[in-house]
Each structure stands twice: as C-alpha cells, then as structure tokens.
Design a protein around this motif. Structure first.
Motif, PDB file in Angstrom:
ATOM      1  N   ASP A  22      44.910  45.540  -8.996  1.00 42.82           N
ATOM      2  CA  ASP A  22      44.659  45.988 -10.349  1.00 42.82           C
ATOM      3  C   ASP A  22      43.182  45.949 -10.714  1.00 42.82           C
ATOM      4  O   ASP A  22      42.770  46.513 -11.720  1.00 42.82           O
ATOM      5  CB  ASP A  22      45.441  45.121 -11.354  1.00 42.82           C
ATOM      6  CG  ASP A  22      46.944  45.272 -11.190  1.00 42.82           C
ATOM      7  OD1 ASP A  22      47.358  46.355 -10.729  1.00 42.82           O
ATOM      8  OD2 ASP A  22      47.684  44.335 -11.518  1.00 42.82           O
ATOM      9  N   LYS A  23      42.366  45.266  -9.930  1.00 50.27           N
ATOM     10  CA  LYS A  23      40.953  45.147 -10.229  1.00 50.27           C
ATOM     11  C   LYS A  23      40.130  45.774  -9.102  1.00 50.27           C
ATOM     12  O   LYS A  23      40.619  46.002  -8.011  1.00 50.27           O
ATOM     13  CB  LYS A  23      40.564  43.669 -10.382  1.00 50.27           C
ATOM     14  CG  LYS A  23      41.246  42.962 -11.546  1.00 50.27           C
ATOM     15  CD  LYS A  23      40.778  41.523 -11.633  1.00 50.27           C
ATOM     16  CE  LYS A  23      41.434  40.804 -12.806  1.00 50.27           C
ATOM     17  NZ  LYS A  23      40.977  39.393 -12.910  1.00 50.27           N
ATOM     18  N   ILE A  24      38.870  46.051  -9.431  1.00 49.95           N
ATOM     19  CA  ILE A  24      37.955  46.513  -8.398  1.00 49.95           C
ATOM     20  C   ILE A  24      37.793  45.388  -7.387  1.00 49.95           C
ATOM     21  O   ILE A  24      37.496  44.248  -7.750  1.00 49.95           O
ATOM     22  CB  ILE A  24      36.588  46.879  -9.012  1.00 49.95           C
ATOM     23  CG1 ILE A  24      36.732  48.089  -9.933  1.00 49.95           C
ATOM     24  CG2 ILE A  24      35.564  47.163  -7.930  1.00 49.95           C
ATOM     25  CD1 ILE A  24      37.135  49.366  -9.219  1.00 49.95           C
ATOM     26  N   ASN A  25      38.018  45.695  -6.136  1.00 46.89           N
ATOM     27  CA  ASN A  25      37.982  44.615  -5.155  1.00 46.89           C
ATOM     28  C   ASN A  25      37.517  45.098  -3.786  1.00 46.89           C
ATOM     29  O   ASN A  25      37.506  46.293  -3.491  1.00 46.89           O
ATOM     30  CB  ASN A  25      39.350  43.951  -5.053  1.00 46.89           C
ATOM     31  CG  ASN A  25      40.399  44.875  -4.470  1.00 46.89           C
ATOM     32  OD1 ASN A  25      40.589  44.904  -3.262  1.00 46.89           O
ATOM     33  ND2 ASN A  25      41.099  45.641  -5.308  1.00 46.89           N
ATOM     34  N   PHE A  26      37.142  44.112  -2.987  1.00 48.35           N
ATOM     35  CA  PHE A  26      36.758  44.338  -1.603  1.00 48.35           C
ATOM     36  C   PHE A  26      37.651  43.459  -0.735  1.00 48.35           C
ATOM     37  O   PHE A  26      37.796  42.257  -1.001  1.00 48.35           O
ATOM     38  CB  PHE A  26      35.284  43.963  -1.388  1.00 48.35           C
ATOM     39  CG  PHE A  26      34.850  44.007   0.042  1.00 48.35           C
ATOM     40  CD1 PHE A  26      34.438  45.196   0.617  1.00 48.35           C
ATOM     41  CD2 PHE A  26      34.868  42.852   0.817  1.00 48.35           C
ATOM     42  CE1 PHE A  26      34.041  45.233   1.945  1.00 48.35           C
ATOM     43  CE2 PHE A  26      34.480  42.885   2.146  1.00 48.35           C
ATOM     44  CZ  PHE A  26      34.062  44.087   2.711  1.00 48.35           C
ATOM     45  N   ILE A  27      38.278  44.051   0.275  1.00 48.24           N
ATOM     46  CA  ILE A  27      39.201  43.305   1.125  1.00 48.24           C
ATOM     47  C   ILE A  27      38.799  43.468   2.584  1.00 48.24           C
ATOM     48  O   ILE A  27      38.657  44.574   3.085  1.00 48.24           O
ATOM     49  CB  ILE A  27      40.650  43.794   0.942  1.00 48.24           C
ATOM     50  CG1 ILE A  27      41.093  43.667  -0.511  1.00 48.24           C
ATOM     51  CG2 ILE A  27      41.601  42.996   1.841  1.00 48.24           C
ATOM     52  CD1 ILE A  27      42.385  44.402  -0.809  1.00 48.24           C
ATOM     53  N   LEU A  28      38.623  42.345   3.242  1.00 43.80           N
ATOM     54  CA  LEU A  28      38.363  42.318   4.672  1.00 43.80           C
ATOM     55  C   LEU A  28      39.571  41.686   5.340  1.00 43.80           C
ATOM     56  O   LEU A  28      39.919  40.539   5.063  1.00 43.80           O
ATOM     57  CB  LEU A  28      37.102  41.494   4.966  1.00 43.80           C
ATOM     58  CG  LEU A  28      36.687  41.336   6.429  1.00 43.80           C
ATOM     59  CD1 LEU A  28      36.362  42.687   7.048  1.00 43.80           C
ATOM     60  CD2 LEU A  28      35.493  40.401   6.536  1.00 43.80           C
ATOM     61  N   GLY A  29      40.256  42.445   6.194  1.00 44.09           N
ATOM     62  CA  GLY A  29      41.492  41.960   6.801  1.00 44.09           C
ATOM     63  C   GLY A  29      42.701  42.649   6.204  1.00 44.09           C
ATOM     64  O   GLY A  29      42.578  43.656   5.500  1.00 44.09           O
ATOM     65  N   LYS A  30      43.881  42.093   6.473  1.00 43.57           N
ATOM     66  CA  LYS A  30      45.129  42.711   6.029  1.00 43.57           C
ATOM     67  C   LYS A  30      46.038  41.691   5.364  1.00 43.57           C
ATOM     68  O   LYS A  30      46.090  40.531   5.777  1.00 43.57           O
ATOM     69  CB  LYS A  30      45.849  43.351   7.219  1.00 43.57           C
ATOM     70  CG  LYS A  30      45.056  44.462   7.894  1.00 43.57           C
ATOM     71  CD  LYS A  30      45.808  45.044   9.075  1.00 43.57           C
ATOM     72  CE  LYS A  30      45.005  46.154   9.745  1.00 43.57           C
ATOM     73  NZ  LYS A  30      45.700  46.711  10.933  1.00 43.57           N
ATOM     74  N   GLU A  31      46.754  42.140   4.340  1.00 45.37           N
ATOM     75  CA  GLU A  31      47.658  41.258   3.606  1.00 45.37           C
ATOM     76  C   GLU A  31      48.754  40.701   4.501  1.00 45.37           C
ATOM     77  O   GLU A  31      49.222  39.579   4.300  1.00 45.37           O
ATOM     78  CB  GLU A  31      48.284  42.013   2.432  1.00 45.37           C
ATOM     79  CG  GLU A  31      49.197  41.159   1.566  1.00 45.37           C
ATOM     80  CD  GLU A  31      49.797  41.943   0.428  1.00 45.37           C
ATOM     81  OE1 GLU A  31      50.456  41.336  -0.426  1.00 45.37           O
ATOM     82  OE2 GLU A  31      49.630  43.172   0.393  1.00 45.37           O
ATOM     83  N   THR A  32      49.157  41.461   5.501  1.00 48.40           N
ATOM     84  CA  THR A  32      50.245  41.030   6.371  1.00 48.40           C
ATOM     85  C   THR A  32      49.828  39.957   7.366  1.00 48.40           C
ATOM     86  O   THR A  32      50.680  39.363   8.021  1.00 48.40           O
ATOM     87  CB  THR A  32      50.800  42.237   7.152  1.00 48.40           C
ATOM     88  OG1 THR A  32      49.724  42.893   7.836  1.00 48.40           O
ATOM     89  CG2 THR A  32      51.460  43.225   6.197  1.00 48.40           C
TER      90      THR A  32
END
Length: 202
Positions: free
Chosen positions: A47-57
């Motif tokens: 829901d927010k501006i974000n940066f993701i490194l990797g995977k939720e799983t």
C-alpha cells in the motif's frame, strides 16, 4: 474403593521450547520450535511506496516510505530526509523498525544497479548517513548477485545489529530500479542542482 483419578497431563504447548527470532528494540518475537509465527507485520506491504530486495515467499528486505521528514524544507541537506519503515525476514529472524533515510541515496543505488546490469561484475552500494541499513551488492560476472546487508534498529551504543545476505540474479535488477524510479517520483529530490554542482555529495 473409588477409582483413582489420573493426574492431568501438563500443557505440552507451554512446555515446548522457544527460539528467539530477532533482537530488535522495536520488536522482539518468539515462536514455538517447529511452528510458524503468525505475524501480519511480516507480510510485504504493497500500500505504500516501497523497495523490496528478495521475495516474500523466502527471504526479503523491505523499505517502506511514509513521508518527508521535513516537508516544508526545500534545502538539499534537510529537505531530502524521508521517514521509512524497514522490514526484514531472513532465516529465523524477523525485524521491523523505523529509520530516517535520504532519497538521494536511492538515486546513487540505482546508478550502481544499472552498472551491474550492464557489466555483471563489480559493486552497487546503498549507504545511509545514519547507518540504519547498509547494502553492498556484488556480481560474479555470470549474472548472479549477492547482497550483503547490515541492519541497525538504533544506530549508536544502544542499537542492535543484524548481518545477512540475499542472493538474486540479473533478471531482478530491472524491477529493483523500477521501484526506485517510482519512489523518486513520489518523493523527488529537492534542490537536485546541488548534485550537479558538487559531484559526489550525498
């Protein structure tokens, strides 16, 4: 004679050993060994501006941006601080803490990622002035990358530090740079001319 009553069995769940999953000042969680920790804060927040490194799983580092720390400031040094929330899930560790970062650092990081995509070897670093999070990505020249990260929930003598690594490949770099582009559109660098005037300043 009446029947002898059997003594009640002990609560097995209460006797089950626990393991410490994180040692952050902001959040400390324990989960029974062999059971999954039910915690909605570990889910990736879209829901927010974000940066993701990797995977939720599997494993990930996520940086969510709330707002400008000093929204009324147009100064390069004060106006570009952003309030963020950092979430980490690696191995048996879960972290969730607040941090002040600078949007300028994301621009430097994006430039490094683009160089890695082209050359496949070398480094791309995310460094912040307050040491809340450090990311150092190294390529092996074959399209595989390893991000060595250091997280600190409260930089200084009372902070807790977690070191971890996340591996990924070349196909994920485009999505990383796209997330940074979206972040910089929503939270643009103020007084960006200072970068051209003083190359290398952060």
């Amino acid at each position: 004679m009446g029947k002898r009553r059997k003594a009640p069995l002990p609560n097995r769940r209460a006797l089950r050993p626990t393991r410490r999953l994180t040692k952050s000042n902001d959040i400390v969680k324990r989960a029974p060994v062999g059971r999954k920790l039910k915690n909605t804060t570990t889910m990736i927040d879209s829901d927010k501006i974000n940066f993701i490194l990797g995977k939720e799983t599997s494993e990930y580092l996520q940086i969510l941006v709330d707002n400008f720390a000093y929204p009324d400031s147009t100064d390069f040094w004060d106006g570009n601080w952003i309030n963020t929330r950092i979430k980490i899930k690696v191995g048996g560790f879960i972290g969730d803490y607040k941090a002040q970062l600078r949007n300028v650092d994301f621009l430097d990081f994006k430039n490094g990622l683009e160089r890695l995509y082209d050359k496949l070897d070398g480094y791309a670093n995310f460094d912040c002035l307050e040491d809340y999070i450090q990311i150092k990505i190294k390529g092996d020249g074959l399209g595989h990358f390893s991000a060595d990260c250091v997280a600190n929930d409260s930089p200084g003598i009372y902070g807790h530090e977690l070191k971890f690594s996340i591996d990924f490949d070349q196909t994920e770099i485009h999505s990383l740079t796209k997330m940074i582009d979206d972040l910089l559109i929503e939270f643009p660098i103020k007084d960006i001319e200072q970068i051209q005037k003083n190359k290398g300043i952060r």
